[in-house]
Design a protein around this motif. Structure first.
Motif, PDB file in Angstrom:
ATOM      1  N   PRO A 127      13.840   2.047   2.280  1.00  0.00           N
ATOM      2  CA  PRO A 127      14.125   1.703   0.886  1.00  0.00           C
ATOM      3  C   PRO A 127      12.919   1.059   0.203  1.00  0.00           C
ATOM      4  N   ASP A 128      12.604   1.530  -0.986  1.00  0.00           N
ATOM      5  CA  ASP A 128      11.574   0.887  -1.799  1.00  0.00           C
ATOM      6  C   ASP A 128      11.991  -0.560  -2.058  1.00  0.00           C
ATOM      7  N   ARG A 129      11.044  -1.482  -1.994  1.00  0.00           N
ATOM      8  CA  ARG A 129      11.364  -2.914  -2.093  1.00  0.00           C
ATOM      9  C   ARG A 129      11.854  -3.310  -3.478  1.00  0.00           C
ATOM     10  N   ILE A 130      11.533  -2.518  -4.487  1.00  0.00           N
ATOM     11  CA  ILE A 130      11.923  -2.859  -5.853  1.00  0.00           C
ATOM     12  C   ILE A 130      13.152  -2.070  -6.306  1.00  0.00           C
ATOM     13  N   THR A 131      13.139  -0.772  -6.097  1.00  0.00           N
ATOM     14  CA  THR A 131      14.236   0.068  -6.603  1.00  0.00           C
ATOM     15  C   THR A 131      15.307   0.367  -5.560  1.00  0.00           C
ATOM     16  N   GLY A 132      14.954   0.247  -4.280  1.00  0.00           N
ATOM     17  CA  GLY A 132      15.882   0.597  -3.213  1.00  0.00           C
ATOM     18  C   GLY A 132      15.949   2.087  -2.931  1.00  0.00           C
ATOM     19  N   GLU A 133      15.202   2.887  -3.695  1.00  0.00           N
ATOM     20  CA  GLU A 133      15.217   4.331  -3.480  1.00  0.00           C
ATOM     21  C   GLU A 133      14.487   4.692  -2.186  1.00  0.00           C
ATOM     22  N   ASN A 134      14.879   5.799  -1.588  1.00  0.00           N
ATOM     23  CA  ASN A 134      14.288   6.232  -0.327  1.00  0.00           C
ATOM     24  C   ASN A 134      12.833   6.650  -0.519  1.00  0.00           C
ATOM     25  N   THR A 135      11.978   6.261   0.421  1.00  0.00           N
ATOM     26  CA  THR A 135      10.577   6.661   0.350  1.00  0.00           C
ATOM     27  C   THR A 135      10.404   8.069   0.898  1.00  0.00           C
ATOM     28  N   TYR A 136       9.473   8.798   0.287  1.00  0.00           N
ATOM     29  CA  TYR A 136       9.124  10.152   0.708  1.00  0.00           C
ATOM     30  C   TYR A 136       7.670  10.164   1.149  1.00  0.00           C
ATOM     31  N   GLY A 137       7.393  10.871   2.261  1.00  0.00           N
ATOM     32  CA  GLY A 137       6.089  10.798   2.883  1.00  0.00           C
ATOM     33  C   GLY A 137       5.095  11.866   2.481  1.00  0.00           C
ATOM     34  N   GLY A 138       4.199  12.150   3.415  1.00  0.00           N
ATOM     35  CA  GLY A 138       2.996  12.904   3.114  1.00  0.00           C
ATOM     36  C   GLY A 138       3.067  14.401   3.224  1.00  0.00           C
ATOM     37  N   TYR A 139       4.223  14.971   3.583  1.00  0.00           N
ATOM     38  CA  TYR A 139       4.350  16.426   3.532  1.00  0.00           C
ATOM     39  C   TYR A 139       4.560  16.812   2.071  1.00  0.00           C
ATOM     40  N   SER A 140       3.599  16.450   1.248  1.00  0.00           N
ATOM     41  CA  SER A 140       3.701  16.639  -0.198  1.00  0.00           C
ATOM     42  C   SER A 140       2.296  16.619  -0.786  1.00  0.00           C
ATOM     43  N   ASN A 141       2.200  16.932  -2.063  1.00  0.00           N
ATOM     44  CA  ASN A 141       0.870  17.024  -2.664  1.00  0.00           C
ATOM     45  C   ASN A 141       0.414  15.743  -3.346  1.00  0.00           C
ATOM     46  N   SER A 142       1.275  14.719  -3.414  1.00  0.00           N
ATOM     47  CA  SER A 142       0.861  13.454  -4.027  1.00  0.00           C
ATOM     48  C   SER A 142       1.743  12.312  -3.516  1.00  0.00           C
ATOM     49  N   ILE A 143       1.233  11.092  -3.694  1.00  0.00           N
ATOM     50  CA  ILE A 143       2.000   9.916  -3.316  1.00  0.00           C
ATOM     51  C   ILE A 143       1.509   8.740  -4.158  1.00  0.00           C
ATOM     52  N   VAL A 144       2.380   7.782  -4.417  1.00  0.00           N
ATOM     53  CA  VAL A 144       2.041   6.557  -5.147  1.00  0.00           C
ATOM     54  C   VAL A 144       2.282   5.385  -4.213  1.00  0.00           C
ATOM     55  N   VAL A 145       1.246   4.556  -4.029  1.00  0.00           N
ATOM     56  CA  VAL A 145       1.288   3.497  -3.017  1.00  0.00           C
ATOM     57  C   VAL A 145       0.713   2.205  -3.587  1.00  0.00           C
ATOM     58  N   ARG A 146       1.325   1.094  -3.200  1.00  0.00           N
ATOM     59  CA  ARG A 146       0.808  -0.227  -3.556  1.00  0.00           C
ATOM     60  C   ARG A 146      -0.629  -0.380  -3.051  1.00  0.00           C
ATOM     61  N   GLU A 147      -1.503  -0.937  -3.886  1.00  0.00           N
ATOM     62  CA  GLU A 147      -2.931  -1.026  -3.585  1.00  0.00           C
ATOM     63  C   GLU A 147      -3.223  -1.629  -2.211  1.00  0.00           C
ATOM     64  N   GLU A 148      -2.510  -2.683  -1.848  1.00  0.00           N
ATOM     65  CA  GLU A 148      -2.796  -3.375  -0.595  1.00  0.00           C
ATOM     66  C   GLU A 148      -2.552  -2.512   0.639  1.00  0.00           C
ATOM     67  N   PHE A 149      -1.858  -1.386   0.471  1.00  0.00           N
ATOM     68  CA  PHE A 149      -1.546  -0.518   1.605  1.00  0.00           C
ATOM     69  C   PHE A 149      -2.319   0.799   1.556  1.00  0.00           C
ATOM     70  N   VAL A 150      -3.322   0.845   0.681  1.00  0.00           N
ATOM     71  CA  VAL A 150      -4.228   1.988   0.604  1.00  0.00           C
ATOM     72  C   VAL A 150      -5.509   1.623   1.347  1.00  0.00           C
ATOM     73  N   LEU A 151      -6.019   2.549   2.140  1.00  0.00           N
ATOM     74  CA  LEU A 151      -7.176   2.309   2.993  1.00  0.00           C
ATOM     75  C   LEU A 151      -8.363   3.144   2.539  1.00  0.00           C
ATOM     76  N   ALA A 152      -9.552   2.582   2.667  1.00  0.00           N
ATOM     77  CA  ALA A 152     -10.768   3.296   2.286  1.00  0.00           C
ATOM     78  C   ALA A 152     -11.234   4.195   3.427  1.00  0.00           C
TER      79      ALA A 152
END
Length: 375
Positions: free
Chosen positions: A125-150
């Protein structure tokens, strides 16, 4: 919101199929990422088939399920409060996309052990909306900055970087925690998606690496990956030659097996860390075998965000990537079938350009950076 194209399981018995869904509008601290590659992990299959319902996932798998947590891509846009990334940056996302960032575990950089529950990249569950998260078998994703890696690897190596985000960090975390390096004898049990990364990383850290396999025909493969020695674990004399000599053994085998033969190889204060999750529990080990030399049997999950960034930086510096074969997303079920048969050296990675333009993707099993460079 923006529309994303992906592949999803609609039930535990259904094959993955095309699925269009909405990614959230950017929050102040969000990064929108175009996914270029996504690794295929055994965890993906366990999840979509409901094999971890009631264990790893207390609430079970939520359908539709878009798996994938070994993500490499390029920043498309950022929220107004983002300072670390800009459009065009090469980035990665691993097994987590959020945590409370306030508990004692999070404050120690151990977000994977968040006391309020880490938000996994999919089926959480998303921490704000509670909606289910969808992963990387997709063409895009939106992620909180602190969890993005260089990502500092060259663009030509990006596909082979993807498995570092799960297979790599799963092996790196115990190697670092138990201080694998020069002067340490380290065993890696299993030569698969996880184990092959363990051999490469332990070698690059400077440890004396012994690979364990049940198959004689994998001996040369393990040596080619960087092992100093190879032991066929079904050979009693080969096992006995290493009795009470290991500082650390990382066991990546995810099927039920007897742990005692490996525990007997640990020296005084040695540790065996389990990183595979079998469907059925291992037989209980001998207590006498543990207390005799103050041996430890431990477990290890993926690493936190800082540790994952450390891994990516180390691998970029030392030329370490996974050995892979790329596949178009339309062939995902065939890739699953081959993975179950262990018919892959050693990790499948989805080329996400295929979701836009269906096509056969050339195998990159031999297109990898030289990974035998020592630390």
């Amino acid at each position: 919101m923006s529309l994303a194209k992906g592949y999803a399981a609609l039930s535990k018995d259904s094959p993955l199929a095309p699925f269009t869904f909405a990614r959230r509008d950017l929050r102040e601290n969000d990064v929108s990422i175009e996914i270029l590659y996504c690794g295929i992990c055994h965890s993906d299959m366990h999840t979509i088939h409901g094999e971890w319902d009631g264990t790893v996932y207390a609430e079970g798998t939520i359908y539709p399920c878009v798996p994938g947590h070994e993500i490499v891509g390029k920043v498309q846009s950022v929220g107004g409060g983002v300072s670390r990334f800009k459009a065009g940056d090469l980035v990665a996302v691993g097994t987590m996309v959020d945590s409370c960032k306030e508990c004692s575990a999070c404050m120690r950089g151990l977000e994977q052990h968040c006391q309020r529950g880490a938000t996994w990249t999919y089926n959480a569950p998303d921490r704000i909306t509670g909606e289910n998260t969808y992963g990387g078998y997709s063409n895009s994703i939106v992620v909180r900055e602190e969890f993005v890696l260089a990502v500092k690897h060259a663009e030509k190596d990006l596909a082979a970087v993807a498995p570092l985000l799960c297979a790599g960090i799963t092996m790196w975390s115990p190697l670092r925690h138990w201080q694998a390096g020069p002067g340490k004898k380290v065993g890696i049990v299993g030569i698969g998606g996880l184990g092959h990364m363990g051999i490469k990383l332990a070698h690059a850290l400077g440890a004396h690496v012994v690979a364990f396999t049940t198959s004689e025909n994998k001996r040369q493969d393990a040596l080619d990956l960087g092992a100093d020695e190879v032991v066929v674990s079904r050979n009693p004399s080969e096992m006995a030659a290493h009795t009470a000599s290991f500082d650390l053994i990382v066991n990546s085998v995810a099927v039920k097996h007897d742990l005692d033969p490996f525990l007997s190889l640990l020296q005084l204060d040695g540790t065996m860390a389990l990183v595979g999750i079998p469907a059925d529990s291992h037989p209980s080990p001998s207590v006498a075998g543990l207390i005799g030399l103050r041996r430890s049997l431990a477990g290890s999950l993926v690493g936190g965000i800082a540790e994952t960034q450390e891994l990516l930086d180390f691998c970029a510096e030392h030329g370490v990537v996974a050995q892979i074969e790329t596949t178009p997303v339309q062939q995902i079920e065939k890739a699953f079938e081959r993975m179950v048969r262990s018919d892959i050296k050693y990790r499948f990675v989805i080329d996400m350009q295929s979701i836009q333009e269906p096509r056969e993707t050339k195998s990159s099993a031999l297109r990898e950076t030289d990974t035998m460079v020592s630390a």
